[in-house]
Design a protein around this motif. Structure first.
Motif, PDB file in Angstrom:
ATOM      1  N   ILE A   1       8.170  14.375  72.393  1.00 48.31           N
ATOM      2  CA  ILE A   1       6.886  14.543  73.093  1.00 48.31           C
ATOM      3  C   ILE A   1       7.042  15.588  74.194  1.00 48.31           C
ATOM      4  O   ILE A   1       8.173  15.913  74.579  1.00 48.31           O
TER       5      ILE A   1
ATOM      6  N   HIS B   1      16.606  11.413  80.732  1.00 47.10           N
ATOM      7  CA  HIS B   1      17.204  12.617  81.336  1.00 47.10           C
ATOM      8  C   HIS B   1      18.335  12.263  82.304  1.00 47.10           C
ATOM      9  O   HIS B   1      19.377  12.909  82.321  1.00 47.10           O
TER      10      HIS B   1
ATOM     11  N   ASN C   1      12.796  13.952  73.021  1.00 44.52           N
ATOM     12  CA  ASN C   1      12.039  12.728  73.289  1.00 44.52           C
ATOM     13  C   ASN C   1      10.723  12.717  72.523  1.00 44.52           C
ATOM     14  O   ASN C   1       9.794  11.991  72.842  1.00 44.52           O
TER      15      ASN C   1
ATOM     16  N   HIS D   1      10.237  29.047  80.120  1.00 44.14           N
ATOM     17  CA  HIS D   1      10.045  28.038  79.073  1.00 44.14           C
ATOM     18  C   HIS D   1      10.579  28.519  77.722  1.00 44.14           C
ATOM     19  O   HIS D   1      10.085  29.492  77.165  1.00 44.14           O
TER      20      HIS D   1
ATOM     21  N   GLY E   1       6.827  15.928  77.819  1.00 43.54           N
ATOM     22  CA  GLY E   1       6.746  15.041  78.959  1.00 43.54           C
ATOM     23  C   GLY E   1       6.031  15.685  80.138  1.00 43.54           C
ATOM     24  O   GLY E   1       5.019  15.194  80.624  1.00 43.54           O
ATOM     25  N   MET E   2       6.554  16.819  80.553  1.00 48.77           N
ATOM     26  CA  MET E   2       6.084  17.401  81.799  1.00 48.77           C
ATOM     27  C   MET E   2       4.582  17.686  81.818  1.00 48.77           C
ATOM     28  O   MET E   2       3.919  17.518  82.830  1.00 48.77           O
ATOM     29  N   THR E   3       4.065  18.112  80.677  1.00 49.10           N
ATOM     30  CA  THR E   3       2.656  18.489  80.649  1.00 49.10           C
ATOM     31  C   THR E   3       1.747  17.314  80.305  1.00 49.10           C
ATOM     32  O   THR E   3       0.551  17.490  80.102  1.00 49.10           O
TER      33      THR E   3
ATOM     34  N   VAL F   1      12.077  24.743  81.290  1.00 51.14           N
ATOM     35  CA  VAL F   1      10.808  24.266  81.840  1.00 51.14           C
ATOM     36  C   VAL F   1      10.459  23.020  81.042  1.00 51.14           C
ATOM     37  O   VAL F   1      10.424  23.035  79.823  1.00 51.14           O
TER      38      VAL F   1
ATOM     39  N   CYS G   1      10.430  18.402  81.959  1.00 51.68           N
ATOM     40  CA  CYS G   1      10.703  17.444  83.030  1.00 51.68           C
ATOM     41  C   CYS G   1      12.022  17.731  83.738  1.00 51.68           C
ATOM     42  O   CYS G   1      12.191  17.417  84.904  1.00 51.68           O
TER      43      CYS G   1
ATOM     44  N   ASP H   1      12.436  19.198  73.910  1.00 53.52           N
ATOM     45  CA  ASP H   1      12.081  19.544  72.529  1.00 53.52           C
ATOM     46  C   ASP H   1      10.959  20.571  72.443  1.00 53.52           C
ATOM     47  O   ASP H   1      10.892  21.340  71.499  1.00 53.52           O
ATOM     48  N   GLY H   2      10.077  20.576  73.429  1.00 53.97           N
ATOM     49  CA  GLY H   2       9.063  21.620  73.434  1.00 53.97           C
ATOM     50  C   GLY H   2       9.728  22.944  73.749  1.00 53.97           C
ATOM     51  O   GLY H   2       9.499  23.967  73.095  1.00 53.97           O
ATOM     52  N   ASP H   3      10.583  22.901  74.721  1.00 55.40           N
ATOM     53  CA  ASP H   3      11.292  24.085  75.189  1.00 55.40           C
ATOM     54  C   ASP H   3      12.144  24.695  74.081  1.00 55.40           C
ATOM     55  O   ASP H   3      12.074  25.888  73.806  1.00 55.40           O
TER      56      ASP H   3
HETATM   57  C1  LIG Z   1       4.957  30.007  78.647  1.00 54.03           C
HETATM   58  C2  LIG Z   1       4.671  28.606  79.026  1.00 54.03           C
HETATM   59  N1  LIG Z   1       3.850  27.870  78.243  1.00 54.03           N
HETATM   60  C3  LIG Z   1       3.581  26.603  78.563  1.00 54.03           C
HETATM   61  C4  LIG Z   1       4.121  26.039  79.677  1.00 54.03           C
HETATM   62  C5  LIG Z   1       3.761  24.612  80.035  1.00 54.03           C
HETATM   63  N2  LIG Z   1       4.831  23.648  79.742  1.00 54.03           N
HETATM   64  C6  LIG Z   1       5.662  23.244  80.692  1.00 54.03           C
HETATM   65  S1  LIG Z   1       6.779  22.136  80.156  1.00 54.03           S
HETATM   66  C7  LIG Z   1       6.113  22.126  78.611  1.00 54.03           C
HETATM   67  C8  LIG Z   1       6.645  21.240  77.544  1.00 54.03           C
HETATM   68  C9  LIG Z   1       7.824  20.467  77.958  1.00 54.03           C
HETATM   69  O1  LIG Z   1       8.207  19.593  76.959  1.00 54.03           O
HETATM   70  P1  LIG Z   1       9.699  19.387  76.572  1.00 54.03           P
HETATM   71  O2  LIG Z   1      10.378  20.667  76.397  1.00 54.03           O
HETATM   72  O3  LIG Z   1       9.712  18.484  75.428  1.00 54.03           O
HETATM   73  O4  LIG Z   1      10.384  18.717  77.846  1.00 54.03           O
HETATM   74  P2  LIG Z   1      10.148  17.302  78.515  1.00 54.03           P
HETATM   75  O5  LIG Z   1       9.184  17.553  79.608  1.00 54.03           O
HETATM   76  O6  LIG Z   1       9.627  16.387  77.473  1.00 54.03           O
HETATM   77  O7  LIG Z   1      11.468  16.920  79.019  1.00 54.03           O
HETATM   78  C10 LIG Z   1       5.056  23.027  78.536  1.00 54.03           C
HETATM   79  C11 LIG Z   1       4.263  23.241  77.332  1.00 54.03           C
HETATM   80  C12 LIG Z   1       4.961  26.826  80.477  1.00 54.03           C
HETATM   81  N3  LIG Z   1       5.538  26.380  81.595  1.00 54.03           N
HETATM   82  N4  LIG Z   1       5.221  28.092  80.121  1.00 54.03           N
END
Ligand SMILES: Cc1ncc(C[n+]2csc(CCOP(=O)(O)OP(=O)(O)O)c2C)c(N)n1
Ligand code: SF4
Ligand code: SF4
Ligand code: SF4
Lengths: 90, 489, 354
Positions: B136, B36, B134, B81, B138-140, B62, B64, B106-108
């Motif tokens: 995965i 990052h 990445n 998010h 990360g934050m959770t 939302v 890392c 990538d989750g976001d």
């Molecule tokens: C509606 C909602 N669901 C779940 C979460 C919990 N949450 C926070 S960050 C995250 C995933 C982050 O992963 P990514 O987008 O890959 O970012 P990284 O942390 O890897 O940079 C989740 C599931 C949330 N904040 N809001």
């Protein structure tokens, strides 16, 4: 000994000791300090030799301000000015 | 000794000291070796070089990088998010001169926010999205991401990603490249300095395109997460090269110019738009006349397409022009499409209470089912106007008086069944005398542009009046018209 | 001037006069006419209308436009409002003003498209996560659809908080005369907005406060704001409520039925009166206590299984018998029906209706 073309300074407070710069430096002129900084990591430092001022360490380092790269001001011999201030294009 | 000059240093686009951070305000919150920070540096450098720091707005996700606003000295909006592309869409549209960056993991982006990114891209929003992949969460703490590789372990894929259970890694750059609108899509990787330099170029190009108003740009960045991958920063960089590149090939997936598009909406003012510059020709009757007229509630029911709702609207509008309090309440929704439609109209001297009429004074039944369904509801002293020349068999007894007005037949005779509702309007005017014929004509004149149709409508009203007058016989003479009927048009 | 106008369309007209030029939404019956009117009007006056990919996206677009300091709105109905709740919580947490219209339909689930008042809990009590409130106004006529929408924009800005216009399928769909003043609202300065300028560069819109003490301070600040609003912003309407032995309480479309009930009961010699909350949050508690001070019975009528009645009971705190009568599924209680209920509960007998 000839003066190195470049040099770097590393802010040991900001450095997280990840070692990425050490690995990436082509002439291998960076190293991790054996001692720990206040946060408990081995920060990187310049060995003081052979830095070419290529800037690679700056770009691979994830911390915005941990590394500052310097280069010798070109002697009188005219050289074409650098495009922008970035020389790290490989 | 020759002198040194600084060639690479902290970008002025970063805050000097990260005062929004609670502690350790001189370094980022990212893990050692995290990608990052590198992406941040590339963005900051490009913004500084382009000289657009003041007008840049960063929309953070939302994940890392939720705290990217600790570092970037620019306008910051923190999004829910997955919703950064939606937020960025409106931020940009609200500040068209700004440079708007969406920053997402990538989750976001590829899981919870899949819809938002696809649609922002598809609309060609003039924003730039940096997608940090990445593989995965990360934050959770390391759960499976849509981009997690087959076989890759995560806390929620403890046996490795199994395509049988979680499907395959999602390739967002390729997916978005199937869309028409994006102007620039590239995937880069932070695995070594050579690739970081490519990423640097891509980041800059994407932002320059936005600055030039070109359209939607998207950079996917394969980025190390040594902590969750449980690798050293160096191993993590190797892993990108050895594992991720095979699944997420690097390259430019889209690079094109869009022809400028015209907007083409005529412009006006709110006053004109809302008709506030024109007075309404209200036919204000003397209060005495108005007061002497009884309140009237009408239920109009029939089949969708018989002009049931329109008839009600015309009635309500006539009432309004006559200085009455009025309400018009339709049946609405799917039933309008497939079958029955009805509406309630109240004309009153006072503020209308409930617009739902329990017992109408008049029921206009445009077809047989409506007559069956609603005849019982009509007030004992009330009236029913039925669209036919005779009553159907088997009608339950009701106290209201029923008149047969074959409105559809009459309208057919005038050349169009569409005028059925106007025949009924005529009959109603004749029946109640609450509203004058001229008001109806004036209203139609204002609403119906087609002269021929207007003429038919007017004839229909008169035919309806005539039809009812015949049935009412001499009793109607009491409410005599003010002289002769004026010609229709 | 007076014009015959549909409730849903009146909302957009009120919004335009409030200076709103941004609409982000997703179609749903019985709220779609709001989006349709906005689609027609907004672009003609230099504004933005965008049909989002979902209500989730729409509310987050509202968040984006509100961040920029614009007056912005969206509208939906039950299922869409459910999807928006996370976004509404973010808006409240980030102290962003906006207007959200809920034209309530029958629920739960897909329910139906007929009118109900069953989203009271979802919007008046918060609905999304965390400690926040929505300002909620409840129009009872087409005129109020415009006027209260305008008020909603003003309250939203005054308190930097989402404001909701809570209405139902009937008021949304019905047409009544509408009178509009050709004067546009004056909008307040919003120095906190993020506009992509040098002056606003240091601004941050966010609802995240990692440190427990910081978040608590933030929540307390919101609470203070809500307390202040509760003191001065509640609004209500009374009808023949000077001396009621029976006080009827209802909002929106129901209040109009209850007006007729009051008249009918008075004809029968029962001193009935009507209390109509215009703001549902803040709930006009003080005024209700006053109106009910001599009543022997309070009857709350809602198109739900009983939601606002909880606030009425809390307000009157056992001082008087609070009865409830509700219809659901899209059924609007008829005046006859309510009179019958009322007389029965009062232990009287009377003939009502046919
Ligand atoms: C509606 C909602 N669901 C779940 C979460 C919990 N949450 C926070 S960050 C995250 C995933 C982050 O992963 P990514 O987008 O890959 O970012 P990284 O942390 O890897 O940079 C989740 C599931 C949330 N904040 N809001
Ligand atoms: S500038 Fe180049 S040579 Fe000098 S320390 Fe950095 S990477 Fe090594
Ligand atoms: S890359 Fe940066 S943080 Fe990592 S060791 Fe080198 S200077 Fe320190
Ligand atoms: S968990 Fe991974 S992505 Fe998050 S900060 Fe640490 S290394 Fe970076």
């Amino acid at each position: 000994m000839a003066q190195a073309r470049g040099k770097v300074t590393i802010d040991t407070e900001e450095c997280k000791g990840c070692g990425v710069c050490v690995d990436a430096c082509p002439p291998k002129c960076l190293e991790l300090l054996p001692g720990l900084n206040p946060y408990g990591v081995h920060p990187a430092r310049y060995t003081g030799m052979n830095c070419s001022g290529c800037g690679i360490c700056f770009y691979v380092c994830p911390e915005p301000g941990a590394i500052t790269v310097y280069r010798l001001i070109a002697p009188k011999v005219a050289q074409p000015p650098m495009e922008g201030s970035h020389a790290a294009t490989l | 000794m020759d002198e040194y000059q600084v060639i690479e240093s902290k970008s002025p686009v970063f805050y000097d000291k990260y005062e929004r951070k609670a502690e350790l305000q001189h370094q980022t919150h990212y893990c050692p070796g995290c990608g990052h920070g590198v992406v941040h540096k590339l963005i900051a450098e490009a913004i500084a070089d382009m000289g657009v720091q003041d007008r840049t707005i960063l929309v953070t996700p939302v994940g890392c990088s939720v705290f990217a606003y600790y570092y970037f000295d620019m306008g910051n909006v923190q999004a829910a998010h997955g919703r950064a592309p939606a937020v960025a869409t409106a931020v940009k549209r609200s500040n068209p001169e700004s440079i708007v960056i969406g920053y997402q993991g990538d989750g976001d982006l590829a899981a919870i926010g899949t819809a938002e990114i696809v649609h922002a891209a598809n609309r060609g929003e003039k924003i730039t999205i940096f997608f940090v992949n990445n593989a995965i969460y990360g934050m959770t703490g390391g759960q499976l991401a849509p981009t997690t590789l087959v076989g890759q372990f995560s806390t929620t894929s403890p046996w490795g990603r199994r395509p049988s259970n979680e499907g395959y890694p999602l390739r967002m750059a390729e997916l978005l490249a199937t869309l028409e609108a994006p102007v620039y899509i590239e995937r880069v990787a932070l695995c070594d300095n050579k690739n970081i330099m490519k990423a640097r170029k891509a980041v800059r190009k994407a932002l320059e395109l936005q600055r030039d108003g070109a359209g939607f740009s998207f950079i996917e960045i394969l980025s190390p997460c040594p902590t969750i991958w449980k690798m050293t920063p160096q191993e993590a960089r190797k892993w990108i090269e050895e594992k991720m590149l095979a699944v997420f090939p690097l390259g430019v997936f889209r690079d094109r110019k869009l022809a400028p598009m015209a907007d083409g909406v005529p412009q006006t003012t709110v006053t004109k738009l809302l008709g506030l510059d024109k007075p309404l020709e209200v036919v204000t009757r003397p209060m005495a006349v108005k007061d002497s007229q009884p309140d009237l509630t009408v239920k109009i029911a029939g089949f969708g397409g018989q002009g049931v709702l329109l008839l009600g609207q015309i009635l309500a509008e006539m009432g309004m022009r006559e200085g009455r309090e009025v309400s018009w309440l339709p049946s609405y929704g799917p039933e309008m499409r497939s079958g029955s439609a009805h509406c309630h109209v109240c004309l009153s001297k006072e503020r209308v209470g409930s617009p739902v009429i329990e017992h109408p004074d008049v029921l206009i039944a445009m077809n047989e089912p409506s007559l069956h369904k609603f005849s019982k509801m009509v007030e004992a002293h009330g009236t029913i106007l039925y669209n036919n020349h005779k009553l159907p068999a088997g009608l339950p007894p009701c106290e209201a008086k029923i008149y047969c007005v074959p409105a559809s037949e009459i309208a057919d005779g005038l050349g169009t069944t569409k005028a059925t509702n106007m025949v009924m309007l005529g009959a109603l005017l004749e029946l109640t005398h609450t509203l004058p014929r001229e008001t109806a004509l004036a209203l139609l004149k204002a609403k119906v542009r087609n002269v021929k149709l207007l003429d038919v409508d007017c004839q229909a009203i008169d035919a309806g009046m005539a039809c009812l007058r015949k049935q009412l016989g001499s009793s109607t003479d009491a409410h005599a018209h003010d002289g002769e009927l004026a010609p229709c048009s | 001037m007076r014009q015959l106008c549909k409730g849903n369309v009146a909302i957009v007209k009120g919004a335009l006069l409030a200076g709103c030029r941004s609409y982000y939404g997703y179609p749903i019956t019985p709220a779609s006419e709001i989006a349709e009117a906005a689609a027609e009007y907004m672009p003609q006056v230099g504004g933005t209308f965008l049909q989002a990919e979902s209500e989730v996206a729409a509310i987050n677009m509202v968040y984006g436009a509100a961040s920029a300091g614009l007056r912005v709105m969206t509208a939906s109905s039950g299922p869409g409002i459910s999807l928006m709740q996370e976004g509404i919580s973010y808006l409240a947490g980030s102290e962003l003003p906006c207007v959200i219209v809920d034209v309530v339909r029958g629920g739960p689930g897909l329910g139906n498209i007929a009118p109900e008042q069953s989203d009271y809990f979802a919007l008046v009590k918060g609905g999304g996560h965390g400690n926040y409130k929505n300002i909620v106004v409840a129009p009872a006529s087409v005129q109020e659809m415009a006027d209260l929408t305008r008020l909603a924009f003003e309250l939203a800005d005054r308190y930097r908080n989402p404001a909701v216009v809570l209405t139902d399928g009937f008021i949304g769909q019905m047409m009544e005369p509408l009178e509009l003043q050709a004067v546009e609202s004056v909008q307040p300065e919003k120095p906190w907005a993020v506009k992509g300028t040098r002056e606003t560069r240091k601004n941050l819109i966010a609802s995240i406060y990692l440190e427990p003490d910081e978040l608590e301070a933030h929540v307390r600040k919101l609470e203070e704001k809500y307390k202040k609003a509760a003191e001065v912003e509640s609004r209500h309407e009374l009808y023949r409520a000077e001396d009621p032995e029976v006080l009827l309480v209802g909002y929106g479309i129901t209040s109009r039925v209850l007006r007729s009930v009051v008249d009918m009961m008075r004809k029968e010699g029962v001193r009935a009166g009507l209390f109509r909350p215009i703001t549902l949050w803040p709930f006009p508690a003080e005024a209700l206590r006053h109106a009910a001070r001599r009543a022997q019975m309070v009857l709350v009528v809602e198109m739900s299984t009983g939601q606002m009645v909880e606030d009425v009971r809390l307000t009157l705190d056992g001082r008087v018998d609070v009865e409830f009568y509700g219809r659901t599924g899209g059924n609007v209680p008829m005046a006859d029906e309510v009179c019958k209920e009322l007389t029965e509960r009062m232990g009287m007998t009377a003939e009502w209706g046919v």
